[in-house]
Scaffold this motif. Structure first.
Motif, mmCIF file in Angstrom:
data_model
loop_
_atom_site.group_PDB
_atom_site.id
_atom_site.type_symbol
_atom_site.label_atom_id
_atom_site.label_comp_id
_atom_site.label_asym_id
_atom_site.label_seq_id
_atom_site.Cartn_x
_atom_site.Cartn_y
_atom_site.Cartn_z
ATOM 1 N N MET A 124 0.819 -1.203 0.000
ATOM 2 C CA MET A 124 0.000 0.000 0.000
ATOM 3 C C MET A 124 0.857 1.258 0.000
ATOM 4 O O MET A 124 0.544 2.240 -0.684
ATOM 5 N N ALA A 125 1.939 1.254 0.768
ATOM 6 C CA ALA A 125 2.818 2.425 0.823
ATOM 7 C C ALA A 125 3.428 2.702 -0.544
ATOM 8 O O ALA A 125 3.476 3.863 -0.994
ATOM 9 N N GLU A 126 3.903 1.659 -1.230
ATOM 10 C CA GLU A 126 4.504 1.849 -2.556
ATOM 11 C C GLU A 126 3.485 2.382 -3.557
ATOM 12 O O GLU A 126 3.783 3.265 -4.368
ATOM 13 N N GLU A 127 2.269 1.845 -3.490
ATOM 14 C CA GLU A 127 1.211 2.327 -4.379
ATOM 15 C C GLU A 127 0.879 3.788 -4.093
ATOM 16 O O GLU A 127 0.707 4.598 -5.005
ATOM 17 N N MET A 128 0.834 4.128 -2.831
ATOM 18 C CA MET A 128 0.495 5.493 -2.443
ATOM 19 C C MET A 128 1.584 6.473 -2.877
ATOM 20 O O MET A 128 1.284 7.561 -3.397
ATOM 21 N N VAL A 129 2.841 6.098 -2.684
ATOM 22 C CA VAL A 129 3.942 6.958 -3.098
ATOM 23 C C VAL A 129 3.894 7.201 -4.602
ATOM 24 O O VAL A 129 4.041 8.341 -5.079
ATOM 25 N N ALA A 130 3.659 6.163 -5.379
ATOM 26 C CA ALA A 130 3.599 6.299 -6.839
ATOM 27 C C ALA A 130 2.468 7.232 -7.264
ATOM 28 O O ALA A 130 2.643 8.066 -8.163
ATOM 29 N N LYS A 131 1.321 7.118 -6.589
ATOM 30 C CA LYS A 131 0.163 7.939 -6.979
ATOM 31 C C LYS A 131 0.314 9.385 -6.512
ATOM 32 O O LYS A 131 -0.201 10.301 -7.160
ATOM 33 N N ILE A 132 1.024 9.607 -5.427
ATOM 34 C CA ILE A 132 1.300 10.983 -5.013
ATOM 35 C C ILE A 132 2.266 11.632 -6.006
ATOM 36 O O ILE A 132 2.064 12.768 -6.444
ATOM 37 N N ARG A 133 3.297 10.897 -6.390
ATOM 38 C CA ARG A 133 4.286 11.438 -7.323
ATOM 39 C C ARG A 133 3.658 11.741 -8.690
ATOM 40 O O ARG A 133 4.047 12.696 -9.360
ATOM 41 N N SER A 134 2.687 10.912 -9.097
ATOM 42 C CA SER A 134 2.047 11.126 -10.405
ATOM 43 C C SER A 134 0.978 12.201 -10.362
ATOM 44 O O SER A 134 0.499 12.651 -11.404
ATOM 45 N N GLY A 135 0.598 12.624 -9.181
ATOM 46 C CA GLY A 135 -0.449 13.631 -9.027
ATOM 47 C C GLY A 135 -1.837 13.046 -8.896
ATOM 48 O O GLY A 135 -2.813 13.777 -8.722
ATOM 49 N N GLU A 136 -1.952 11.717 -8.942
ATOM 50 C CA GLU A 136 -3.272 11.089 -8.830
ATOM 51 C C GLU A 136 -3.858 11.265 -7.433
ATOM 52 O O GLU A 136 -5.060 11.427 -7.270
ATOM 53 N N TYR A 137 -2.993 11.211 -6.407
ATOM 54 C CA TYR A 137 -3.433 11.459 -5.047
ATOM 55 C C TYR A 137 -3.075 12.893 -4.666
ATOM 56 O O TYR A 137 -1.905 13.283 -4.669
ATOM 57 N N THR A 138 -4.081 13.662 -4.339
ATOM 58 C CA THR A 138 -3.891 15.019 -3.837
ATOM 59 C C THR A 138 -3.887 14.987 -2.307
ATOM 60 O O THR A 138 -4.156 13.948 -1.700
ATOM 61 N N GLU A 139 -3.611 16.124 -1.696
ATOM 62 C CA GLU A 139 -3.675 16.188 -0.236
ATOM 63 C C GLU A 139 -5.065 15.805 0.261
ATOM 64 O O GLU A 139 -5.215 15.146 1.287
ATOM 65 N N ALA A 140 -6.103 16.219 -0.485
ATOM 66 C CA ALA A 140 -7.473 15.921 -0.063
ATOM 67 C C ALA A 140 -7.735 14.420 -0.049
ATOM 68 O O ALA A 140 -8.350 13.895 0.892
ATOM 69 N N SER A 141 -7.269 13.697 -1.062
ATOM 70 C CA SER A 141 -7.525 12.261 -1.116
ATOM 71 C C SER A 141 -6.692 11.511 -0.082
ATOM 72 O O SER A 141 -7.131 10.510 0.477
ATOM 73 N N ILE A 142 -5.487 11.999 0.197
ATOM 74 C CA ILE A 142 -4.673 11.391 1.258
ATOM 75 C C ILE A 142 -5.393 11.558 2.597
ATOM 76 O O ILE A 142 -5.522 10.621 3.383
ATOM 77 N N ARG A 143 -5.891 12.743 2.839
ATOM 78 C CA ARG A 143 -6.557 13.040 4.110
ATOM 79 C C ARG A 143 -7.810 12.198 4.278
ATOM 80 O O ARG A 143 -8.143 11.760 5.381
ATOM 81 N N LEU A 144 -8.508 11.969 3.191
ATOM 82 C CA LEU A 144 -9.815 11.321 3.267
ATOM 83 C C LEU A 144 -9.719 9.844 3.651
ATOM 84 O O LEU A 144 -10.472 9.365 4.481
ATOM 85 N N VAL A 145 -8.781 9.115 3.033
ATOM 86 C CA VAL A 145 -8.790 7.668 3.217
ATOM 87 C C VAL A 145 -7.415 7.073 3.486
ATOM 88 O O VAL A 145 -7.231 6.277 4.411
ATOM 89 N N GLN A 146 -6.422 7.454 2.696
ATOM 90 C CA GLN A 146 -5.218 6.651 2.612
ATOM 91 C C GLN A 146 -4.404 6.607 3.902
ATOM 92 O O GLN A 146 -3.910 5.547 4.292
ATOM 93 N N ASN A 147 -4.215 7.749 4.567
ATOM 94 C CA ASN A 147 -3.404 7.721 5.783
ATOM 95 C C ASN A 147 -4.064 6.878 6.873
ATOM 96 O O ASN A 147 -3.397 6.226 7.668
ATOM 97 N N LEU A 148 -5.404 6.889 6.897
ATOM 98 C CA LEU A 148 -6.137 6.083 7.868
ATOM 99 C C LEU A 148 -5.848 4.600 7.656
ATOM 100 O O LEU A 148 -5.600 3.844 8.593
ATOM 101 N N ARG A 149 -5.849 4.171 6.392
ATOM 102 C CA ARG A 149 -5.608 2.752 6.102
ATOM 103 C C ARG A 149 -4.188 2.329 6.468
ATOM 104 O O ARG A 149 -3.976 1.232 6.984
ATOM 105 N N LEU A 150 -3.229 3.202 6.200
ATOM 106 C CA LEU A 150 -1.852 2.864 6.565
ATOM 107 C C LEU A 150 -1.714 2.694 8.069
ATOM 108 O O LEU A 150 -1.024 1.785 8.545
ATOM 109 N N GLN A 151 -2.369 3.554 8.836
ATOM 110 C CA GLN A 151 -2.269 3.440 10.290
ATOM 111 C C GLN A 151 -2.974 2.183 10.791
ATOM 112 O O GLN A 151 -2.497 1.542 11.735
ATOM 113 N N GLN A 152 -4.070 1.818 10.173
ATOM 114 C CA GLN A 152 -4.729 0.576 10.558
ATOM 115 C C GLN A 152 -3.811 -0.622 10.323
ATOM 116 O O GLN A 152 -3.730 -1.534 11.152
ATOM 117 N N ILE A 153 -3.089 -0.608 9.203
ATOM 118 C CA ILE A 153 -2.196 -1.720 8.885
ATOM 119 C C ILE A 153 -1.088 -1.839 9.922
ATOM 120 O O ILE A 153 -0.716 -2.941 10.338
#
Length: 222
Positions: free
Chosen positions: A12-41
């Motif tokens: 998940m971390a590698e996927e997230m890093v790739a999508k942030i670098r490509s611009g697919e994940y914005t700060e808003a999308s990180i805030r909404l879901v992704q950081n929560l999932r990483l912390q759960q893991i």
């Protein structure tokens, strides 16, 4: 360190890093879901893919790294008749911590969201007035304001809140113990946990920290 949960976290971390670098994940999308999932893991919990029976997926346990670390920490404390406050963000964490203490036969109380006032008051009073070892498990969002836990001087953060206000207010719950307060943090090495911890120490936005330097999410980042 992550063991059972490492593969899921790394993927998940590698996927997230790739999508942030490509611009697919914005700060808003990180805030909404992704950081929560990483912390759960890092707490050993992951959400499954949606299915007909579970359209939103479901939470499953994938590892017990933090639970083992917690058990190693607390057994000696309870032998010394200490009381302990354990802070956890997720309901699944709270349930797992409560089950651990049931196994250890330690009196356990909870302050979590959704409790009736009478139950909340009874749990706080029971913890404060009990002699001998005991634990109170708290969700910081529910317990950070107006709760006096001065009969304990030790606090463990099992999974950190992302709110600086809730974090600092929660720390103050044991400030009047009359002893030197001790705080312990269960952190999966080199993961989102470290970034969140640093953001709280510096009162910074964890999402902005990730967006500005996403490679820090990778466990092998130096």
């Amino acid at each position: 360190d992550l063991e059972e949960s490492a593969e899921v976290y790394d993927q998940m971390a590698e996927e997230m890093v790739a999508k942030i670098r490509s611009g697919e994940y914005t700060e808003a999308s990180i805030r909404l879901v992704q950081n929560l999932r990483l912390q759960q893991i890092t707490s050993g919990i992951a959400r499954t893919e949606p299915s007909p029976d579970y359209p939103d997926g479901r939470l499953v346990r994938i590892g017990k790294e933090k639970l083992r670390a917690l058990e190693d920490l607390v057994e000696d404390w309870y032998e010394q008749e200490e009381k302990l406050v354990i802070c956890a963000r997720f309901r699944a964490d709270i349930q797992s911590i409560a089950a651990l203490h049931s196994k250890l036969k330690i009196p356990t109380y909870q302050v979590i969201g959704g409790q009736k006032r009478e139950e909340r008051t009874r749990n706080i009073s029971g913890f404060r007035e009990r002699s001998g070892p005991a634990v109170i498990i708290c969700n910081p969002q529910a317990a950070s304001m107006g709760v006096d836990m001065r009969t304990a001087s030790m606090m463990v953060y099992y999974s950190l809140t992302s709110s600086f206000v809730d974090y600092t207010q929660m720390r103050d719950r044991i400030a009047l113990s009359g002893k030197a307060n001790r705080y312990y943090f269960l952190e999966a090495t080199g993961t989102y946990d470290r970034i969140l911890y640093e953001s709280l120490q510096q009162d910074k936005d964890v999402v902005k920290m990730i967006h500005d330097s996403p490679e820090r999410l990778l466990r092998n980042f130096k």
